[in-house]
Design a protein around this motif. Structure first.
Motif, PDB file in Angstrom:
ATOM      1  N   ALA A 253      31.699  52.568 -33.519  1.00 15.11           N
ATOM      2  CA  ALA A 253      31.385  51.793 -32.320  1.00 15.11           C
ATOM      3  C   ALA A 253      31.152  50.322 -32.642  1.00 15.11           C
ATOM      4  O   ALA A 253      31.714  49.426 -31.983  1.00 15.11           O
ATOM      5  CB  ALA A 253      30.155  52.386 -31.629  1.00 15.11           C
ATOM      6  N   VAL A 254      30.341  50.053 -33.659  1.00 16.34           N
ATOM      7  CA  VAL A 254      30.032  48.664 -34.018  1.00 16.34           C
ATOM      8  C   VAL A 254      31.289  47.933 -34.461  1.00 16.34           C
ATOM      9  O   VAL A 254      31.530  46.785 -34.075  1.00 16.34           O
ATOM     10  CB  VAL A 254      28.957  48.623 -35.121  1.00 16.34           C
ATOM     11  CG1 VAL A 254      28.791  47.210 -35.663  1.00 16.34           C
ATOM     12  CG2 VAL A 254      27.627  49.144 -34.580  1.00 16.34           C
ATOM     13  N   LEU A 255      32.107  48.581 -35.287  1.00 15.21           N
ATOM     14  CA  LEU A 255      33.346  47.949 -35.756  1.00 15.21           C
ATOM     15  C   LEU A 255      34.223  47.514 -34.589  1.00 15.21           C
ATOM     16  O   LEU A 255      34.666  46.362 -34.522  1.00 15.21           O
ATOM     17  CB  LEU A 255      34.119  48.920 -36.649  1.00 15.21           C
ATOM     18  CG  LEU A 255      35.573  48.526 -36.963  1.00 15.21           C
ATOM     19  CD1 LEU A 255      35.624  47.272 -37.815  1.00 15.21           C
ATOM     20  CD2 LEU A 255      36.311  49.666 -37.644  1.00 15.21           C
ATOM     21  N   ASN A 256      34.456  48.421 -33.662  1.00 12.56           N
ATOM     22  CA  ASN A 256      35.413  48.134 -32.596  1.00 12.56           C
ATOM     23  C   ASN A 256      34.853  47.244 -31.498  1.00 12.56           C
ATOM     24  O   ASN A 256      35.612  46.557 -30.807  1.00 12.56           O
ATOM     25  CB  ASN A 256      35.929  49.456 -32.016  1.00 12.56           C
ATOM     26  CG  ASN A 256      36.836  50.186 -32.977  1.00 12.56           C
ATOM     27  OD1 ASN A 256      37.961  49.782 -33.210  1.00 12.56           O
ATOM     28  ND2 ASN A 256      36.333  51.267 -33.583  1.00 12.56           N
ATOM     29  N   ILE A 257      33.533  47.211 -31.341  1.00 11.41           N
ATOM     30  CA  ILE A 257      32.934  46.285 -30.375  1.00 11.41           C
ATOM     31  C   ILE A 257      32.880  44.876 -30.960  1.00 11.41           C
ATOM     32  O   ILE A 257      33.293  43.902 -30.316  1.00 11.41           O
ATOM     33  CB  ILE A 257      31.524  46.765 -29.966  1.00 11.41           C
ATOM     34  CG1 ILE A 257      31.615  48.060 -29.156  1.00 11.41           C
ATOM     35  CG2 ILE A 257      30.812  45.681 -29.144  1.00 11.41           C
ATOM     36  CD1 ILE A 257      30.274  48.701 -28.864  1.00 11.41           C
ATOM     37  N   LEU A 258      32.377  44.759 -32.182  1.00  8.59           N
ATOM     38  CA  LEU A 258      32.236  43.436 -32.796  1.00  8.59           C
ATOM     39  C   LEU A 258      33.576  42.786 -33.123  1.00  8.59           C
ATOM     40  O   LEU A 258      33.651  41.559 -33.250  1.00  8.59           O
ATOM     41  CB  LEU A 258      31.394  43.535 -34.070  1.00  8.59           C
ATOM     42  CG  LEU A 258      29.912  43.882 -33.897  1.00  8.59           C
ATOM     43  CD1 LEU A 258      29.190  43.789 -35.236  1.00  8.59           C
ATOM     44  CD2 LEU A 258      29.246  42.962 -32.876  1.00  8.59           C
ATOM     45  N   SER A 259      34.632  43.594 -33.264  1.00 11.02           N
ATOM     46  CA  SER A 259      35.947  43.034 -33.594  1.00 11.02           C
ATOM     47  C   SER A 259      36.482  42.120 -32.503  1.00 11.02           C
ATOM     48  O   SER A 259      37.385  41.312 -32.752  1.00 11.02           O
ATOM     49  CB  SER A 259      36.949  44.165 -33.860  1.00 11.02           C
ATOM     50  OG  SER A 259      36.634  44.834 -35.053  1.00 11.02           O
TER      51      SER A 259
END
Length: 444
Positions: A253-259
């Protein structure tokens, strides 16, 4: 002509030496020397210049990702979180679904960012239990581990695996790049591969094959009865399955939101740090040692990235010989869909090096600028590159395949490689062709 012969001989020798168990760093150095001599390059320039520039360049770009990924996998292992996930999947699905349970356990962890090798060593004991209770042939366990770990989880949209992150550097994309076609191809590989592997297992059972632990298996000397295995799995104290899975969800979740707000590589670093803290926080009762996990994870990351850097260094030397330019020009001018040349280039280079990330590290610096100049959709090129890295890379000399077959399972290529070939080489290649067709129709 000598340059072309030298290129293929050096590549063939690299495959041969790695299949013989020669250290990949030693093999890559020897083959780079052969490549430089036959390619008319100055040996000193080739080795201290081209080879080391490729080696150190890849190290500088991706070491932190390898480091945090290895530590994340190590803390998942040390807190028994990885084992809890594997055990939960096996209990939920049962021995009759042994193939899907092993594939599913591997897929959940690798899509969550856990290191391949941690997944392999963690899930193997569960796989032995399930296959023995179901009386399925042991020789199919390596295929289930390899397929669940690399065939679709590392190439699908949103994956935190490095094979899905490397293309973001060259195409200016995010980990979810590729649209619905990427999702369709990922699901296609997962579903068809699972059914194909189950078909192969059932066919072997129908032919009279049964579970038999090979003498070279790590568990041969402590083989247990079905009743003992079942009792052990029930009595073992493991973290809550939901709390074990939660850090994986955080990483994805963090990877794809922050990207969407920062560079994907930076987003991946943040996601992995939060994942590590999440494992320790949610499963603090099972934490035995903090500093030891960090130390061992660091050691694991150095070995993994050094092996990959060695292959990239070899590719950097290969890129300087005239035969390689001829090869690249042939790909660029190949007839057919615009994405076909890119797909073939990445596929062949990953196959020859036996490394998906190493092959991408060699191919994309050369091919990405050429295809970006053609005005092709960057998301399409990202997903095609990722998919292409996950096909021929699983040939017999692939490092993870060799480790899984020999070290983890104690099997031989002769007994166990055919099902790996079916679901981790042939099927992903079919999916790649499907993706090229879909992108050519709907995106280009």
């Amino acid at each position: 002509m000598l340059s072309m012969i030298g290129l293929f001989v050096a590549l063939g020798l690299l495959i041969y030496l790695t299949m013989k168990g020669i250290n990949i760093i030693v093999a890559a150095l020897l083959c780079s020397i052969l490549l430089a001599l036959t390619g008319g390059l100055n040996l000193n320039t080739a080795m201290t210049g081209f080879y080391m520039e490729g080696f150190t360049g890849y190290f500088a770009n991706w070491f932190l990702i390898f480091l945090l990924g290895a530590i994340f996998g190590k803390v998942m292992q040390d807190t028994k979180s990885a084992e809890s996930i594997a055990s939960w999947v096996s209990r939920t699905m049962g021995p009759q679904w042994a193939v899907f349970a092993v594939v599913g356990a591997c897929a959940i962890m690798t899509y969550g960012g856990v290191s391949l090798f941690v997944v392999g060593f963690t899930v193997y004991p569960i796989a032995v239990s399930l296959f023995k209770l179901a009386n399925y042939p042991h020789r199919f366990i390596p295929a289930a581990l390899v397929f669940g770990s690399i065939s679709f989880t590392m190439t699908s949209p949103g994956s935190p695996e490095i094979q899905n992150l490397i293309p973001t550097e060259f195409f200016g994309t995010t980990p979810t790049a590729g649209g619905w076609v990427g999702v369709v191809t990922g699901v296609f590989i997962a579903v068809v591969g699972g059914l194909w592997l189950r078909f192969l297992v059932r066919k072997a059972v129908a032919n009279g094959e049964v579970f038999e632990l090979p003498r070279s298996s790590p568990f041969y000397s402590r083989d247990k009865s079905k009743e003992e295995i079942a009792a052990t799995s029930e009595e073992q104290s493991l973290p809550n399955a939901f709390l074990a899975i939660l850090p994986l969800i955080i990483v994805i979740a963090v990877l794809n939101i922050l990207s969407f707000y920062m560079a994907p590589k930076t987003a991946a670093l943040v996601a992995l740090v939060l994942g590590i803290l999440g494992v320790w926080g949610f499963n603090y009762k099972f934490v035995q040692e903090y500093w030891q996990s960090l130390a061992e994870g660091t050691q694991n990351s150095l070995v993994a990235i050094a092996n990959t850097c060695a292959v990239v260094g070899f590719g950097s030397v290969a890129a300087q010989v005239s035969a390689f330019d001829t090869f690249i020009n042939a790909l660029v001018n190949i007839s057919g869909p615009p994405l076909l040349g890119l797909a073939i280039g990445v596929t062949i280079i990953c196959g020859l090096t036996g490394s998906a990330s190493g092959g991408l590290g060699i191919a994309l610096p050369l091919l990405a600028p050429i295809y970006l100049a053609k005005g092709i959709d960057p998301g399409s090129m990202h997903r095609i590159s990722a998919l292409a890295s996950g096909g021929l890379d699983s040939l017999p000399h692939n490092g993870y395949v060799v480790t899984t077959v020999r070290a983890i399972c104690g099997e031989t290529h002769k007994r166990s490689y055919l099902p790996i070939l079916c679901v981790s080489v042939i099927l992903p290649t079919i999916a790649l062709i499907l993706a090229i067709i879909l992108y050519s129709v709907f995106y280009i």
